[in-house]
Design an enzyme around this catalytic site. Structure first.
Site, mmCIF file in Angstrom:
data_model
loop_
_atom_site.group_PDB
_atom_site.id
_atom_site.type_symbol
_atom_site.label_atom_id
_atom_site.label_comp_id
_atom_site.label_asym_id
_atom_site.label_seq_id
_atom_site.Cartn_x
_atom_site.Cartn_y
_atom_site.Cartn_z
ATOM 1 N N PRO A 240 34.750 41.948 45.891
ATOM 2 C CA PRO A 240 34.404 42.751 44.705
ATOM 3 C C PRO A 240 35.329 42.377 43.551
ATOM 4 C CG PRO A 240 35.664 44.061 46.265
ATOM 5 C CD PRO A 240 35.407 42.748 46.937
ATOM 6 N N ASP A 416 40.526 40.590 42.537
ATOM 7 C CA ASP A 416 39.870 41.113 43.737
ATOM 8 C C ASP A 416 40.229 42.599 43.837
ATOM 9 O OD1 ASP A 416 39.080 41.873 46.297
ATOM 10 O OD2 ASP A 416 39.615 39.939 47.201
ATOM 11 N N HIS A 417 39.209 43.462 43.669
ATOM 12 C CA HIS A 417 39.484 44.898 43.603
ATOM 13 C C HIS A 417 39.858 45.490 44.959
ATOM 14 C CE1 HIS A 417 39.814 48.386 41.219
ATOM 15 N NE2 HIS A 417 38.831 48.134 40.370
ATOM 16 N N ARG A 418 39.720 44.717 46.033
ATOM 17 C CA ARG A 418 40.223 45.191 47.329
ATOM 18 C C ARG A 418 41.741 45.130 47.379
ATOM 19 N NH1 ARG A 418 37.228 41.020 51.194
ATOM 20 N NH2 ARG A 418 38.230 39.699 49.621
ATOM 21 N N ILE A 419 42.305 44.181 46.639
ATOM 22 C CA ILE A 419 43.747 43.928 46.688
ATOM 23 C C ILE A 419 44.458 44.524 45.482
ATOM 24 C CG2 ILE A 419 45.503 42.110 46.792
ATOM 25 C CD1 ILE A 419 43.387 40.280 48.023
#
Length: 446
Positions: A240, A416-419
Protein backbone atom coordinates in the site's frame (compact mmCIF):
# COMPACT_ATOMS: atom_id res chain seq x y z
CA UNK A 1 43.03 -30.34 -31.80
CA UNK A 2 40.04 -30.74 -29.50
CA UNK A 3 36.65 -29.04 -29.84
CA UNK A 4 35.27 -27.32 -26.76
CA UNK A 5 31.88 -25.67 -26.41
CA UNK A 6 31.41 -22.59 -24.26
CA UNK A 7 27.94 -22.34 -22.73
CA UNK A 8 26.24 -19.25 -21.32
CA UNK A 9 27.52 -19.08 -17.72
CA UNK A 10 25.53 -18.32 -14.60
CA UNK A 11 25.87 -14.53 -14.38
CA UNK A 12 24.58 -14.45 -10.81
CA UNK A 13 21.67 -12.62 -9.15
CA UNK A 14 19.26 -15.44 -10.07
CA UNK A 15 19.39 -14.68 -13.79
CA UNK A 16 18.48 -17.70 -15.94
CA UNK A 17 18.73 -16.28 -19.45
CA UNK A 18 20.36 -13.53 -21.48
CA UNK A 19 19.99 -12.07 -24.94
CA UNK A 20 23.04 -12.15 -27.21
CA UNK A 21 23.62 -8.55 -28.24
CA UNK A 22 26.72 -8.87 -30.41
CA UNK A 23 29.66 -11.06 -31.30
CA UNK A 24 33.15 -9.61 -31.12
CA UNK A 25 34.58 -12.60 -33.00
CA UNK A 26 33.77 -14.60 -36.13
CA UNK A 27 34.32 -18.19 -37.25
CA UNK A 28 38.00 -18.69 -37.99
CA UNK A 29 39.22 -16.01 -35.58
CA UNK A 30 42.03 -16.86 -33.20
CA UNK A 31 41.29 -15.74 -29.64
CA UNK A 32 43.35 -15.39 -26.49
CA UNK A 33 42.34 -16.39 -22.97
CA UNK A 34 40.00 -13.77 -21.44
CA UNK A 35 39.61 -11.89 -24.73
CA UNK A 36 36.13 -10.38 -24.96
CA UNK A 37 34.19 -12.49 -27.46
CA UNK A 38 30.57 -11.42 -26.99
CA UNK A 39 28.20 -9.06 -25.24
CA UNK A 40 24.96 -10.28 -23.67
CA UNK A 41 22.08 -8.39 -22.11
CA UNK A 42 20.54 -9.70 -18.92
CA UNK A 43 17.46 -8.33 -17.26
CA UNK A 44 19.74 -5.93 -15.41
CA UNK A 45 22.80 -5.00 -17.43
CA UNK A 46 25.04 -5.53 -20.41
CA UNK A 47 27.75 -8.09 -19.66
CA UNK A 48 30.92 -8.79 -21.64
CA UNK A 49 31.87 -12.46 -21.94
CA UNK A 50 35.59 -13.34 -22.02
CA UNK A 51 36.97 -16.36 -23.84
CA UNK A 52 37.61 -19.29 -21.49
CA UNK A 53 40.16 -20.83 -23.89
CA UNK A 54 42.94 -19.96 -26.29
CA UNK A 55 42.13 -21.30 -29.71
CA UNK A 56 40.19 -20.81 -32.92
CA UNK A 57 36.48 -20.07 -33.16
CA UNK A 58 34.98 -23.00 -35.06
CA UNK A 59 31.28 -22.31 -34.67
CA UNK A 60 28.83 -19.68 -33.45
CA UNK A 61 25.66 -21.37 -32.21
CA UNK A 62 23.59 -18.24 -31.62
CA UNK A 63 22.99 -15.08 -33.61
CA UNK A 64 22.49 -11.59 -32.12
CA UNK A 65 18.98 -10.94 -30.86
CA UNK A 66 18.40 -14.51 -29.68
CA UNK A 67 17.64 -15.20 -26.01
CA UNK A 68 19.81 -17.97 -24.56
CA UNK A 69 19.28 -19.96 -21.38
CA UNK A 70 22.06 -20.57 -18.86
CA UNK A 71 23.87 -23.74 -19.87
CA UNK A 72 23.07 -23.44 -23.58
CA UNK A 73 26.13 -23.45 -25.88
CA UNK A 74 27.15 -20.14 -27.43
CA UNK A 75 30.35 -20.86 -29.32
CA UNK A 76 32.73 -23.72 -30.10
CA UNK A 77 36.53 -23.47 -30.03
CA UNK A 78 39.27 -25.63 -31.50
CA UNK A 79 41.94 -25.77 -28.84
CA UNK A 80 45.25 -27.58 -28.57
CA UNK A 81 44.92 -30.69 -26.44
CA UNK A 82 44.75 -34.44 -26.26
CA UNK A 83 41.98 -35.96 -28.43
CA UNK A 84 39.08 -37.72 -26.77
CA UNK A 85 39.82 -41.39 -25.93
CA UNK A 86 38.67 -44.01 -28.43
CA UNK A 87 35.23 -45.46 -27.70
CA UNK A 88 36.59 -49.00 -27.84
CA UNK A 89 39.43 -48.30 -25.44
CA UNK A 90 39.61 -50.61 -22.44
CA UNK A 91 41.13 -47.92 -20.22
CA UNK A 92 37.80 -46.32 -19.22
CA UNK A 93 38.96 -45.37 -15.76
CA UNK A 94 42.14 -43.81 -17.12
CA UNK A 95 40.10 -41.79 -19.60
CA UNK A 96 37.84 -40.53 -16.83
CA UNK A 97 40.86 -39.56 -14.75
CA UNK A 98 42.31 -37.78 -17.76
CA UNK A 99 39.04 -35.91 -18.14
CA UNK A 100 39.25 -34.84 -14.50
CA UNK A 101 42.80 -33.67 -15.01
CA UNK A 102 41.70 -31.75 -18.09
CA UNK A 103 38.96 -30.10 -16.03
CA UNK A 104 41.52 -28.97 -13.46
CA UNK A 105 43.61 -27.36 -16.19
CA UNK A 106 40.64 -25.60 -17.72
CA UNK A 107 41.04 -21.83 -17.32
CA UNK A 108 38.71 -20.00 -14.98
CA UNK A 109 36.21 -17.64 -16.59
CA UNK A 110 37.19 -14.19 -15.39
CA UNK A 111 34.49 -12.48 -13.35
CA UNK A 112 32.40 -15.55 -12.56
CA UNK A 113 34.54 -17.34 -9.99
CA UNK A 114 35.92 -20.84 -9.79
CA UNK A 115 33.78 -23.97 -9.96
CA UNK A 116 32.53 -24.98 -6.50
CA UNK A 117 33.69 -28.38 -5.29
CA UNK A 118 34.07 -29.69 -1.77
CA UNK A 119 37.25 -31.61 -2.63
CA UNK A 120 38.96 -28.72 -4.39
CA UNK A 121 38.50 -30.14 -7.91
CA UNK A 122 35.58 -30.30 -10.35
CA UNK A 123 33.12 -33.14 -9.92
CA UNK A 124 33.32 -35.92 -12.52
CA UNK A 125 30.57 -35.52 -15.09
CA UNK A 126 28.94 -37.89 -17.59
CA UNK A 127 30.65 -37.88 -20.95
CA UNK A 128 28.65 -37.48 -24.16
CA UNK A 129 29.07 -39.82 -27.12
CA UNK A 130 31.91 -39.43 -29.57
CA UNK A 131 29.69 -37.75 -32.15
CA UNK A 132 28.80 -34.90 -29.80
CA UNK A 133 31.14 -32.00 -28.97
CA UNK A 134 32.16 -31.71 -25.33
CA UNK A 135 29.82 -29.30 -23.55
CA UNK A 136 31.22 -27.68 -20.42
CA UNK A 137 28.41 -27.11 -17.98
CA UNK A 138 28.32 -23.97 -15.83
CA UNK A 139 27.98 -24.36 -12.08
CA UNK A 140 24.22 -23.75 -12.21
CA UNK A 141 23.69 -27.00 -14.15
CA UNK A 142 25.71 -29.15 -11.75
CA UNK A 143 22.61 -30.15 -9.82
CA UNK A 144 21.15 -32.05 -12.82
CA UNK A 145 20.77 -35.83 -12.41
CA UNK A 146 24.04 -37.64 -13.05
CA UNK A 147 22.34 -39.95 -15.54
CA UNK A 148 21.19 -37.12 -17.83
CA UNK A 149 23.42 -36.59 -20.88
CA UNK A 150 25.08 -33.20 -20.93
CA UNK A 151 23.91 -32.45 -24.47
CA UNK A 152 20.28 -32.97 -23.49
CA UNK A 153 20.49 -30.29 -20.81
CA UNK A 154 21.16 -27.53 -23.29
CA UNK A 155 18.65 -28.40 -25.99
CA UNK A 156 15.77 -26.34 -24.64
CA UNK A 157 15.38 -24.77 -28.10
CA UNK A 158 15.70 -26.49 -31.51
CA UNK A 159 19.29 -26.61 -32.72
CA UNK A 160 19.99 -24.60 -35.87
CA UNK A 161 22.71 -22.39 -37.26
CA UNK A 162 22.21 -18.60 -37.17
CA UNK A 163 21.44 -18.37 -40.94
CA UNK A 164 18.80 -21.09 -40.62
CA UNK A 165 17.23 -19.37 -37.62
CA UNK A 166 17.08 -16.14 -39.58
CA UNK A 167 15.52 -17.88 -42.56
CA UNK A 168 12.93 -19.52 -40.31
CA UNK A 169 11.95 -16.15 -38.88
CA UNK A 170 11.67 -14.63 -42.34
CA UNK A 171 9.38 -17.47 -43.45
CA UNK A 172 7.37 -17.42 -40.24
CA UNK A 173 8.30 -21.01 -39.42
CA UNK A 174 8.41 -22.27 -35.84
CA UNK A 175 11.65 -24.26 -35.55
CA UNK A 176 10.10 -26.39 -32.81
CA UNK A 177 7.74 -27.83 -35.43
CA UNK A 178 10.55 -28.81 -37.84
CA UNK A 179 12.23 -32.21 -37.63
CA UNK A 180 16.00 -31.78 -37.91
CA UNK A 181 17.90 -34.23 -40.10
CA UNK A 182 21.33 -32.79 -39.52
CA UNK A 183 23.98 -33.92 -37.06
CA UNK A 184 22.58 -34.23 -33.51
CA UNK A 185 19.14 -33.21 -34.77
CA UNK A 186 20.34 -29.94 -36.35
CA UNK A 187 17.65 -28.21 -38.41
CA UNK A 188 19.02 -27.48 -41.88
CA UNK A 189 17.89 -25.25 -44.76
CA UNK A 190 16.66 -28.39 -46.55
CA UNK A 191 14.51 -29.23 -43.51
CA UNK A 192 12.90 -25.78 -43.72
CA UNK A 193 12.24 -26.24 -47.44
CA UNK A 194 10.67 -29.64 -46.83
CA UNK A 195 8.52 -28.32 -44.01
CA UNK A 196 7.36 -25.32 -46.07
CA UNK A 197 6.41 -27.61 -48.98
CA UNK A 198 4.20 -29.73 -46.73
CA UNK A 199 2.63 -26.92 -44.72
CA UNK A 200 -0.76 -25.59 -45.89
CA UNK A 201 -0.69 -22.23 -47.65
CA UNK A 202 -1.75 -19.33 -45.45
CA UNK A 203 -5.21 -17.89 -46.01
CA UNK A 204 -5.36 -14.68 -48.00
CA UNK A 205 -6.29 -11.60 -45.98
CA UNK A 206 -9.95 -10.62 -46.13
CA UNK A 207 -9.06 -7.03 -46.94
CA UNK A 208 -5.94 -6.10 -48.94
CA UNK A 209 -3.50 -3.66 -47.40
CA UNK A 210 -4.17 -0.07 -48.40
CA UNK A 211 -0.99 1.57 -47.17
CA UNK A 212 2.68 0.80 -47.23
CA UNK A 213 3.32 1.39 -43.52
CA UNK A 214 2.36 -1.18 -40.90
CA UNK A 215 -0.65 -0.22 -38.77
CA UNK A 216 1.21 -1.13 -35.60
CA UNK A 217 4.71 -1.89 -34.41
CA UNK A 218 5.29 -4.79 -32.02
CA UNK A 219 8.29 -4.56 -29.71
CA UNK A 220 9.38 -7.68 -27.79
CA UNK A 221 9.35 -7.20 -24.01
CA UNK A 222 12.70 -8.40 -22.74
CA UNK A 223 15.86 -7.33 -20.98
CA UNK A 224 15.64 -4.24 -18.79
CA UNK A 225 12.12 -3.37 -19.97
CA UNK A 226 10.79 -6.78 -18.90
CA UNK A 227 12.56 -6.62 -15.54
CA UNK A 228 11.27 -3.08 -14.90
CA UNK A 229 7.70 -4.04 -15.81
CA UNK A 230 7.76 -7.05 -13.49
CA UNK A 231 9.22 -4.99 -10.65
CA UNK A 232 6.67 -2.21 -11.01
CA UNK A 233 3.73 -4.63 -11.03
CA UNK A 234 5.07 -6.38 -7.92
CA UNK A 235 5.57 -3.05 -6.19
CA UNK A 236 2.28 -1.41 -7.16
CA UNK A 237 0.17 -4.41 -6.18
CA UNK A 238 2.34 -5.74 -3.36
CA UNK A 239 2.47 -2.77 -1.01
CA UNK A 240 0.00 0.00 0.00
CA UNK A 241 1.68 3.18 -1.21
CA UNK A 242 1.02 6.79 -0.24
CA UNK A 243 2.64 9.97 -1.58
CA UNK A 244 3.18 13.36 0.06
CA UNK A 245 4.41 16.55 -1.65
CA UNK A 246 6.40 19.58 -0.53
CA UNK A 247 7.27 22.73 -2.50
CA UNK A 248 10.19 24.76 -1.19
CA UNK A 249 12.50 27.65 -1.95
CA UNK A 250 15.92 26.14 -2.71
CA UNK A 251 17.67 29.39 -3.57
CA UNK A 252 19.99 29.05 -0.52
CA UNK A 253 21.01 25.56 -1.64
CA UNK A 254 21.76 26.73 -5.19
CA UNK A 255 23.82 29.60 -3.79
CA UNK A 256 25.70 27.10 -1.58
CA UNK A 257 26.40 24.89 -4.59
CA UNK A 258 27.92 27.80 -6.49
CA UNK A 259 30.19 28.63 -3.53
CA UNK A 260 31.27 25.00 -3.11
CA UNK A 261 32.14 24.60 -6.80
CA UNK A 262 34.51 27.55 -6.47
CA UNK A 263 36.47 25.79 -3.71
CA UNK A 264 39.50 23.68 -4.68
CA UNK A 265 38.37 20.56 -2.77
CA UNK A 266 35.19 20.42 -4.89
CA UNK A 267 36.81 21.22 -8.22
CA UNK A 268 36.76 17.60 -9.36
CA UNK A 269 33.46 16.37 -7.88
CA UNK A 270 31.52 19.58 -8.68
CA UNK A 271 28.42 18.75 -6.58
CA UNK A 272 25.02 19.53 -8.05
CA UNK A 273 21.51 19.69 -6.65
CA UNK A 274 21.02 15.91 -6.80
CA UNK A 275 24.09 15.30 -4.65
CA UNK A 276 22.91 17.82 -2.06
CA UNK A 277 19.43 16.24 -2.03
CA UNK A 278 21.06 12.83 -1.53
CA UNK A 279 23.11 14.17 1.37
CA UNK A 280 20.03 15.78 2.90
CA UNK A 281 18.16 12.47 2.60
CA UNK A 282 20.95 10.60 4.40
CA UNK A 283 20.91 13.15 7.21
CA UNK A 284 17.11 13.07 7.51
CA UNK A 285 17.08 9.26 7.80
CA UNK A 286 18.73 9.63 11.22
CA UNK A 287 15.52 11.07 12.64
CA UNK A 288 13.15 8.79 10.71
CA UNK A 289 14.92 5.43 10.29
CA UNK A 290 11.61 3.75 9.38
CA UNK A 291 12.00 4.97 5.78
CA UNK A 292 15.19 2.91 5.47
CA UNK A 293 13.44 -0.40 6.08
CA UNK A 294 11.80 -3.31 4.28
CA UNK A 295 8.82 -5.56 4.93
CA UNK A 296 9.57 -9.25 5.52
CA UNK A 297 6.25 -10.89 4.75
CA UNK A 298 7.41 -14.43 5.53
CA UNK A 299 8.67 -13.54 9.00
CA UNK A 300 6.04 -10.84 9.56
CA UNK A 301 8.76 -8.41 10.58
CA UNK A 302 9.94 -4.95 9.60
CA UNK A 303 13.66 -5.11 8.87
CA UNK A 304 15.39 -1.79 9.55
CA UNK A 305 18.79 -1.29 7.92
CA UNK A 306 21.48 0.73 9.65
CA UNK A 307 23.50 1.55 6.52
CA UNK A 308 21.93 3.56 3.70
CA UNK A 309 22.41 1.94 0.30
CA UNK A 310 21.05 4.68 -1.94
CA UNK A 311 19.49 3.79 -5.28
CA UNK A 312 19.67 6.44 -7.99
CA UNK A 313 17.13 5.93 -10.79
CA UNK A 314 18.85 6.49 -14.13
CA UNK A 315 17.24 6.68 -17.56
CA UNK A 316 19.42 4.82 -20.07
CA UNK A 317 19.05 3.80 -23.73
CA UNK A 318 18.18 0.31 -22.47
CA UNK A 319 15.51 1.49 -20.05
CA UNK A 320 15.29 2.46 -16.39
CA UNK A 321 18.09 1.25 -14.14
CA UNK A 322 18.55 1.86 -10.41
CA UNK A 323 22.23 1.39 -9.54
CA UNK A 324 23.11 1.64 -5.87
CA UNK A 325 25.59 3.80 -3.96
CA UNK A 326 26.70 1.57 -1.08
CA UNK A 327 26.99 3.14 2.38
CA UNK A 328 25.93 6.52 1.05
CA UNK A 329 25.53 7.84 4.59
CA UNK A 330 29.26 7.33 5.21
CA UNK A 331 30.29 9.52 2.25
CA UNK A 332 31.12 13.20 2.33
CA UNK A 333 29.26 15.52 -0.05
CA UNK A 334 32.22 15.40 -2.44
CA UNK A 335 32.38 11.61 -2.23
CA UNK A 336 28.63 11.25 -2.74
CA UNK A 337 28.71 13.61 -5.72
CA UNK A 338 31.55 11.66 -7.33
CA UNK A 339 29.83 8.32 -6.71
CA UNK A 340 26.55 9.50 -8.25
CA UNK A 341 28.34 10.93 -11.28
CA UNK A 342 30.33 7.74 -11.88
CA UNK A 343 27.25 5.59 -11.35
CA UNK A 344 25.25 7.57 -13.94
CA UNK A 345 28.00 7.43 -16.57
CA UNK A 346 28.42 3.68 -16.10
CA UNK A 347 24.66 3.07 -16.28
CA UNK A 348 24.20 5.06 -19.48
CA UNK A 349 27.09 3.23 -21.13
CA UNK A 350 25.43 -0.09 -20.26
CA UNK A 351 28.38 -1.30 -18.20
CA UNK A 352 26.73 -1.51 -14.78
CA UNK A 353 27.34 -5.03 -13.37
CA UNK A 354 24.21 -6.87 -12.16
CA UNK A 355 25.44 -6.83 -8.55
CA UNK A 356 25.44 -3.02 -8.52
CA UNK A 357 21.69 -2.98 -9.24
CA UNK A 358 20.61 -4.83 -6.10
CA UNK A 359 20.66 -4.28 -2.37
CA UNK A 360 19.28 -0.74 -2.27
CA UNK A 361 17.44 0.43 0.86
CA UNK A 362 15.94 3.74 -0.38
CA UNK A 363 15.82 5.45 -3.78
CA UNK A 364 15.95 8.91 -5.37
CA UNK A 365 14.51 9.59 -8.83
CA UNK A 366 15.27 12.91 -10.49
CA UNK A 367 12.32 13.70 -12.78
CA UNK A 368 13.36 17.35 -12.85
CA UNK A 369 15.96 16.65 -15.54
CA UNK A 370 13.02 16.04 -17.92
CA UNK A 371 11.38 19.36 -17.03
CA UNK A 372 8.75 17.73 -14.81
CA UNK A 373 7.64 19.51 -11.65
CA UNK A 374 6.39 16.52 -9.67
CA UNK A 375 5.03 12.99 -9.83
CA UNK A 376 4.06 9.98 -7.74
CA UNK A 377 6.97 7.54 -7.98
CA UNK A 378 6.45 3.81 -7.47
CA UNK A 379 8.52 2.11 -4.80
CA UNK A 380 11.47 -0.03 -5.76
CA UNK A 381 10.46 -3.56 -4.64
CA UNK A 382 11.80 -4.31 -1.17
CA UNK A 383 12.15 -0.67 -0.13
CA UNK A 384 9.98 1.53 2.08
CA UNK A 385 10.46 4.94 0.43
CA UNK A 386 11.38 6.69 -2.81
CA UNK A 387 11.97 10.44 -3.23
CA UNK A 388 11.18 12.22 -6.52
CA UNK A 389 13.00 15.50 -7.20
CA UNK A 390 11.24 17.90 -9.57
CA UNK A 391 12.51 20.69 -11.78
CA UNK A 392 13.79 23.93 -10.27
CA UNK A 393 11.63 26.85 -11.43
CA UNK A 394 12.50 30.54 -11.16
CA UNK A 395 9.21 32.07 -10.02
CA UNK A 396 7.67 34.65 -7.67
CA UNK A 397 7.79 33.50 -4.06
CA UNK A 398 7.25 34.96 -0.63
CA UNK A 399 10.62 36.04 0.76
CA UNK A 400 11.36 38.14 3.86
CA UNK A 401 7.88 39.61 3.96
CA UNK A 402 7.77 40.46 0.26
CA UNK A 403 7.61 38.84 -3.19
CA UNK A 404 10.81 37.97 -5.03
CA UNK A 405 11.96 35.70 -7.84
CA UNK A 406 13.28 32.55 -6.20
CA UNK A 407 14.39 29.02 -7.16
CA UNK A 408 11.43 26.79 -6.29
CA UNK A 409 11.42 22.99 -6.21
CA UNK A 410 8.77 20.32 -5.53
CA UNK A 411 9.65 17.07 -3.76
CA UNK A 412 7.42 13.98 -3.70
CA UNK A 413 7.87 11.09 -1.28
CA UNK A 414 6.15 7.75 -1.81
CA UNK A 415 6.28 5.31 1.11
CA UNK A 416 5.06 1.87 2.10
CA UNK A 417 2.18 2.61 4.48
CA UNK A 418 2.68 -0.74 6.24
CA UNK A 419 6.08 0.45 7.44
CA UNK A 420 5.89 4.24 7.45
CA UNK A 421 3.00 6.18 9.00
CA UNK A 422 1.80 9.44 7.49
CA UNK A 423 3.38 11.41 10.33
CA UNK A 424 6.75 9.72 9.81
CA UNK A 425 6.71 10.16 6.04
CA UNK A 426 5.70 13.82 6.34
CA UNK A 427 8.38 14.53 8.96
CA UNK A 428 11.03 12.88 6.82
CA UNK A 429 10.07 14.94 3.77
CA UNK A 430 9.90 18.12 5.85
CA UNK A 431 13.40 17.45 7.20
CA UNK A 432 14.80 17.13 3.68
CA UNK A 433 12.95 20.26 2.60
CA UNK A 434 14.19 22.14 5.63
CA UNK A 435 17.81 21.33 4.79
CA UNK A 436 17.40 22.43 1.17
CA UNK A 437 15.61 25.64 2.16
CA UNK A 438 18.25 26.45 4.79
CA UNK A 439 21.42 24.29 4.56
CA UNK A 440 22.53 25.60 7.97
CA UNK A 441 19.61 23.73 9.54
CA UNK A 442 21.64 20.50 9.47
CA UNK A 443 23.18 21.77 12.70
CA UNK A 444 19.81 21.32 14.42
CA UNK A 445 19.18 17.71 13.32
CA UNK A 446 19.58 15.05 15.99
Amino acid sequence: MAVKDFALPDLGEGLTESELVSWHVAVGDTVQLNQIIAEVETAKALVELPAPYEGTVSRLYVEPGVTVSVGEPLVAFEVAGTPEPDAESDSTADAADAADAEEVREPMLVGYGARPDARGRPARRPRPGLTAPVVREPAVAAAAPASAPVAAEVQERPRATPPVRKLARERGIDLAAVAGTGERGLVTRADLDAYAAQAPAPEAPATPATRGDAEEIRIPIRGVRKATADAMVRSAFGAPQATVFLTIDVTPTNELIERLRARPEFAESRPGLLAVVAKALCLAVRRTPEVNSRWDDAAQEIVQTRAIHLGIAAATPRGLLVPVVRDADALSLAGLSGAIRELAVTARSGKTPPGALTGGTITITNVGVFGVDAGTPILTPGEAAILAVGAVRRQPWEHQGGIALRDVLTLALTFDHRIVDGEQGSRFLADIGGILADPASVLTLV
